[in-house]
Enzyme design. Structure first.
Site, mmCIF file in Angstrom:
data_model
loop_
_atom_site.group_PDB
_atom_site.id
_atom_site.type_symbol
_atom_site.label_atom_id
_atom_site.label_comp_id
_atom_site.label_asym_id
_atom_site.label_seq_id
_atom_site.Cartn_x
_atom_site.Cartn_y
_atom_site.Cartn_z
ATOM 1 N N THR A 15 10.744 5.163 4.239
ATOM 2 C CA THR A 15 11.222 6.404 3.542
ATOM 3 C C THR A 15 12.053 6.532 4.680
ATOM 4 O OG1 THR A 15 9.026 6.897 2.579
ATOM 5 C CG2 THR A 15 10.519 8.338 3.066
ATOM 6 N N ASP A 59 10.342 -1.631 2.191
ATOM 7 C CA ASP A 59 9.024 -1.003 1.938
ATOM 8 C C ASP A 59 8.054 -1.302 2.564
ATOM 9 O OD1 ASP A 59 7.872 1.886 -0.291
ATOM 10 O OD2 ASP A 59 6.793 0.395 1.194
ATOM 11 N N ASP A 92 3.339 3.541 6.113
ATOM 12 C CA ASP A 92 2.112 2.944 4.887
ATOM 13 C C ASP A 92 1.815 1.841 5.333
ATOM 14 O OD1 ASP A 92 2.261 4.583 3.318
ATOM 15 O OD2 ASP A 92 3.451 2.581 1.865
ATOM 16 N N THR A 277 -16.664 -0.731 12.039
ATOM 17 C CA THR A 277 -17.692 -0.107 10.937
ATOM 18 C C THR A 277 -15.862 0.931 10.389
ATOM 19 O OG1 THR A 277 -18.835 2.385 11.777
ATOM 20 C CG2 THR A 277 -17.114 1.573 12.834
ATOM 21 N N GLN A 278 -16.831 0.980 9.311
ATOM 22 C CA GLN A 278 -16.713 1.932 7.692
ATOM 23 C C GLN A 278 -15.930 3.191 8.833
ATOM 24 O OE1 GLN A 278 -18.272 2.314 4.532
ATOM 25 N NE2 GLN A 278 -18.832 -0.138 4.835
ATOM 26 N N CYS A 279 -16.958 3.490 9.358
ATOM 27 C CA CYS A 279 -16.381 5.109 10.503
ATOM 28 C C CYS A 279 -15.165 5.158 11.025
ATOM 29 C CB CYS A 279 -17.742 5.141 11.376
ATOM 30 S SG CYS A 279 -19.030 5.667 9.922
HETATM 31 N N1 ASP Z 1 5.507 3.666 0.985
HETATM 32 C C1 ASP Z 1 6.816 3.627 2.072
HETATM 33 C C2 ASP Z 1 6.437 3.207 3.192
HETATM 34 O O1 ASP Z 1 5.729 2.584 3.773
HETATM 35 C C3 ASP Z 1 6.086 4.797 2.471
HETATM 36 C C4 ASP Z 1 6.408 5.972 4.273
HETATM 37 O O2 ASP Z 1 7.683 4.655 4.523
HETATM 38 O O3 ASP Z 1 6.114 6.392 4.861
HETATM 39 O O4 ASP Z 1 7.309 2.044 2.974
#
Ligand code: ASP
Length: 344
Positions: A15, A59, A92, A277-279
């Site tokens: 982004t 992305d 992400d 762990t999931q925590c």
């Molecule tokens: N979907 C985007 C990515 O990970 C979200 C971001 O840039 O924050 O490329």
């Protein structure tokens, strides 16, 4: 007189590297000239700032080990030319890339700072501007001619984290990342305050690049009601070499006979099982409860307080670069680049 700091910004996409095209109304990637136009303050640093743009910009949902290797190779090639590196990356999968880079760039003695944003640079309320400026300042920071943060980090919303300790926890707010089991390396307020005790010390050895990853790994997240066929299907994935078992609490799992037997049999056949762990906070302690004693007895390896992001990249890295099973098991149980806290 000391030369101006030199910084290389690597743009992988995400982004942050996008502006709104006024004609089409769609988000499009920015080129480097646009970057200085969008953030003229960058010029005020009086640094030499160069830019390397990956093609295509992606992305980060499309990130993979091949691209990790391309990023690490650029850093290795340009390592002597720059004081620090800033990587623009989608949020992400940023924690996965940061973890992977920490394993790939061994003996790293310069800052490699990943940053991104929740709103594109071309938007009025973007968080990308502050994130990028802070990342550049930290990447250039030196004391006694030595980089202050010679490690792979994530810089987001005025916080600097060790990359392999970080996870994305918020898709909504600007404060998108947390490092739940390791302190922040720095906070940026009026000035940048470094938590020196938490930051790696440089070892001044030559950078060593590792680019191989073996993706014959999988993650099985436990949940109440998980069936034998689901567990079996995961353990019998053709070619599978290692599995992350995402367990409850301090590393607990069902102690039903069918479950114990499946785990035992897979390990006997050579599968590596890593207990994570999931925590978000805390660590695996096999043997603390009766429901984890059988995992330890079967040969499951403790992931201590590692994140799933660091665990999966560590497994791919170890399987890609080491052949001896025992050596891989030994390295899994120790912290290689500060990715987990091992107390005993
Ligand atoms: N979907 C985007 C990515 O990970 C979200 C971001 O840039 O924050 O490329």
């Amino acid at each position: 007189m000391r030369e101006k700091p030199s910084i290389l910004i690597l743009n992988t996409g995400g982004t942050i590297g996008m502006v709104l095209d006024e004609k089409t109304g769609a988000l499009k990637p920015v080129n480097f000239d646009d970057l200085f136009d969008l953030i003229p303050t960058l010029r005020l640093f009086n640094f030499n700032i160069d830019h390397f743009c990956f093609d295509p910009l992606i992305d980060s949902s499309n990130m993979n080990p091949t691209t990790w290797a391309s990023i690490a190779k650029v850093i290795e090639e340009k390592y002597e030319l720059y004081d620090g590196f800033v990587i623009l990356h989608g949020s992400d999968t940023m924690a996965f890339t940061a973890s992977a880079l920490s394993f790939m760039l061994q003996n790293l003695n310069k800052p490699v700072i990943l940053t991104g944003s929740q709103l594109p640079l071309g938007m009025i309320r973007t968080d990308g501007r502050e994130n990028l400026l802070t990342a550049v300042e930290i990447a250039a920071a030196k004391e006694d001619d030595t980089p202050v943060v010679p490690e792979v980090c994530i810089c987001f919303e005025n916080q600097l984290f060790r990359g392999n300790r970080t996870h994305k926890f918020n898709a909504q707010n600007f404060e998108a990342f947390r490092s739940s089991n390791y302190p922040e390396l720095a906070t940026a307020g009026v000035s940048v305050e470094y938590n020196r005790a938490a930051i790696h010390k440089p070892n001044f050895k030559k950078l060593k690049l590792y680019t191989k990853f073996d993706t014959n790994v999988a993650i099985l997240r436990l949940y109440p009601g998980i069936s034998e066929k689901v567990v079996q299907a995961h353990l019998e994935i053709p070619g599978l070499k290692a599995l992350i078992l995402e367990t409850y609490g301090s590393g607990n799992a069902p102690d039903e006979t069918w479950f114990i037997n499946l785990i035992k049999r897979s390990i006997e056949k050579g599968l590596i099982i890593f207990n994570v762990t999931q925590c978000q906070v805390g660590k695996v302690e096999m043997g603390k409860y009766a429901t984890s004693v059988h995992l330890k007895a079967a040969g499951v390896v403790s992931g201590h307080d590692i994140t799933t992001e660091a665990a999966i990249t560590k497994l791919m890295f170890l399987l890609g670069n080491y052949e001896n099973r025992q050596e891989i098991l030994n390295l899994l149980d120790v912290s290689i680049v500060g990715e987990m806290t091992v107390n005993s």
